[in-house]
Design a protein around this motif. Structure first.
Motif, PDB file in Angstrom:
ATOM      1  N   ILE A   1      41.576  45.724  60.259  1.00  0.00           N
ATOM      2  CA  ILE A   1      40.697  46.411  59.362  1.00  0.00           C
ATOM      3  C   ILE A   1      41.644  46.847  58.374  1.00  0.00           C
ATOM      4  O   ILE A   1      41.127  46.960  56.889  1.00  0.00           O
ATOM      5  N   LYS A   2      43.019  47.115  58.383  1.00  0.00           N
ATOM      6  CA  LYS A   2      43.682  47.786  57.045  1.00  0.00           C
ATOM      7  C   LYS A   2      44.035  46.202  56.283  1.00  0.00           C
ATOM      8  O   LYS A   2      43.839  46.552  55.073  1.00  0.00           O
ATOM      9  N   MET A   3      43.860  45.073  56.813  1.00  0.00           N
ATOM     10  CA  MET A   3      44.466  43.742  56.091  1.00  0.00           C
ATOM     11  C   MET A   3      42.953  43.529  55.372  1.00  0.00           C
ATOM     12  O   MET A   3      42.804  43.344  54.191  1.00  0.00           O
ATOM     13  N   GLY A   4      41.596  43.835  56.226  1.00  0.00           N
ATOM     14  CA  GLY A   4      40.476  43.789  55.426  1.00  0.00           C
ATOM     15  C   GLY A   4      40.384  44.631  54.235  1.00  0.00           C
ATOM     16  O   GLY A   4      39.922  44.170  53.083  1.00  0.00           O
ATOM     17  N   PHE A   5      40.832  45.771  54.445  1.00  0.00           N
ATOM     18  CA  PHE A   5      40.490  46.796  53.094  1.00  0.00           C
ATOM     19  C   PHE A   5      41.550  46.564  52.038  1.00  0.00           C
ATOM     20  O   PHE A   5      41.215  46.492  51.049  1.00  0.00           O
ATOM     21  N   THR A   6      42.702  45.722  52.540  1.00  0.00           N
ATOM     22  CA  THR A   6      43.711  45.579  51.433  1.00  0.00           C
ATOM     23  C   THR A   6      43.151  44.560  50.500  1.00  0.00           C
ATOM     24  O   THR A   6      43.480  44.532  49.286  1.00  0.00           O
ATOM     25  N   MET A   7      42.694  43.561  51.187  1.00  0.00           N
ATOM     26  CA  MET A   7      42.279  42.388  50.428  1.00  0.00           C
ATOM     27  C   MET A   7      40.919  42.648  49.568  1.00  0.00           C
ATOM     28  O   MET A   7      40.938  42.178  48.532  1.00  0.00           O
ATOM     29  N   GLY A   8      40.040  43.389  50.313  1.00  0.00           N
ATOM     30  CA  GLY A   8      39.118  43.928  49.503  1.00  0.00           C
ATOM     31  C   GLY A   8      39.362  44.679  48.219  1.00  0.00           C
ATOM     32  O   GLY A   8      38.861  44.805  47.263  1.00  0.00           O
ATOM     33  N   MET A   9      40.401  45.700  48.613  1.00  0.00           N
ATOM     34  CA  MET A   9      41.028  46.484  47.254  1.00  0.00           C
ATOM     35  C   MET A   9      41.282  45.419  46.388  1.00  0.00           C
ATOM     36  O   MET A   9      41.006  45.715  45.031  1.00  0.00           O
ATOM     37  N   CYS A  10      42.057  44.562  46.598  1.00  0.00           N
ATOM     38  CA  CYS A  10      42.697  43.557  45.469  1.00  0.00           C
ATOM     39  C   CYS A  10      41.738  42.964  44.669  1.00  0.00           C
ATOM     40  O   CYS A  10      41.378  42.838  43.551  1.00  0.00           O
ATOM     41  N   VAL A  11      40.592  42.324  45.517  1.00  0.00           N
ATOM     42  CA  VAL A  11      39.532  41.711  45.071  1.00  0.00           C
ATOM     43  C   VAL A  11      38.579  42.453  43.930  1.00  0.00           C
ATOM     44  O   VAL A  11      38.222  42.426  42.663  1.00  0.00           O
ATOM     45  N   GLY A  12      38.288  44.030  44.541  1.00  0.00           N
ATOM     46  CA  GLY A  12      37.786  44.838  43.712  1.00  0.00           C
ATOM     47  C   GLY A  12      38.284  45.372  42.588  1.00  0.00           C
ATOM     48  O   GLY A  12      37.740  45.512  41.530  1.00  0.00           O
ATOM     49  N   MET A  13      39.635  45.543  42.687  1.00  0.00           N
ATOM     50  CA  MET A  13      40.466  45.808  41.573  1.00  0.00           C
ATOM     51  C   MET A  13      40.407  44.901  40.331  1.00  0.00           C
ATOM     52  O   MET A  13      40.345  45.086  39.174  1.00  0.00           O
ATOM     53  N   ALA A  14      40.463  43.551  40.676  1.00  0.00           N
ATOM     54  CA  ALA A  14      40.618  42.284  39.832  1.00  0.00           C
ATOM     55  C   ALA A  14      39.152  42.241  38.918  1.00  0.00           C
ATOM     56  O   ALA A  14      39.247  41.951  37.978  1.00  0.00           O
ATOM     57  N   SER A  15      37.972  42.302  39.754  1.00  0.00           N
ATOM     58  CA  SER A  15      36.691  42.463  39.201  1.00  0.00           C
ATOM     59  C   SER A  15      36.534  43.560  38.390  1.00  0.00           C
ATOM     60  O   SER A  15      35.946  43.483  37.301  1.00  0.00           O
ATOM     61  N   GLY A  16      37.082  44.820  38.855  1.00  0.00           N
ATOM     62  CA  GLY A  16      37.046  45.807  38.104  1.00  0.00           C
ATOM     63  C   GLY A  16      37.683  45.996  36.610  1.00  0.00           C
ATOM     64  O   GLY A  16      37.302  46.324  35.859  1.00  0.00           O
ATOM     65  N   PHE A  17      38.834  45.074  36.805  1.00  0.00           N
ATOM     66  CA  PHE A  17      39.571  45.029  35.537  1.00  0.00           C
ATOM     67  C   PHE A  17      38.868  44.118  34.609  1.00  0.00           C
ATOM     68  O   PHE A  17      38.787  44.271  33.206  1.00  0.00           O
ATOM     69  N   VAL A  18      38.274  42.838  35.056  1.00  0.00           N
ATOM     70  CA  VAL A  18      37.613  42.029  34.202  1.00  0.00           C
ATOM     71  C   VAL A  18      36.239  42.751  33.453  1.00  0.00           C
ATOM     72  O   VAL A  18      36.203  42.576  32.388  1.00  0.00           O
ATOM     73  N   PHE A  19      35.417  43.010  34.503  1.00  0.00           N
ATOM     74  CA  PHE A  19      33.880  43.689  33.989  1.00  0.00           C
ATOM     75  C   PHE A  19      34.368  44.998  33.577  1.00  0.00           C
ATOM     76  O   PHE A  19      33.504  45.173  32.042  1.00  0.00           O
TER      77      PHE A  19
END
Length: 76
Positions: free
Chosen positions: A16-34
């Motif tokens: 679950i921690k790993m899933g959150f970490t991966m999701g956080m990275c993807v979400g932050m990258a998309s937040g940076f772009v958009f």
């Protein structure tokens, strides 16, 4: 036959921690772009741009990380 110890995989909490970490990275990258495009389109510069972009990245990362953690927890 001698005893051969087996390695255990990661625990459910570790997954679950790993899933959150991966999701956080993807979400932050998309937040940076958009968020970056949106801020630049509104003509933001300097401190306002950095603050708004950071807030957008944290919101996107937290949201996507939570969904990834929940999805991973369902699969455990």
């Amino acid at each position: 036959m001698p005893y051969a110890p087996r390695q255990q995989g990661p625990s459910c909490f570790d997954r679950i921690k790993m899933g959150f970490t991966m999701g956080m990275c993807v979400g932050m990258a998309s937040g940076f772009v958009f968020g970056g495009f949106t801020c630049l389109r509104y003509g933001m510069r300097g401190r306002e741009l950095i603050q708004t972009l950071g807030k957008t990245m944290l919101q996107g990362g937290g949201t996507f990380g939570t969904f990834m953690a929940v999805g991973t927890g369902i699969r455990c």
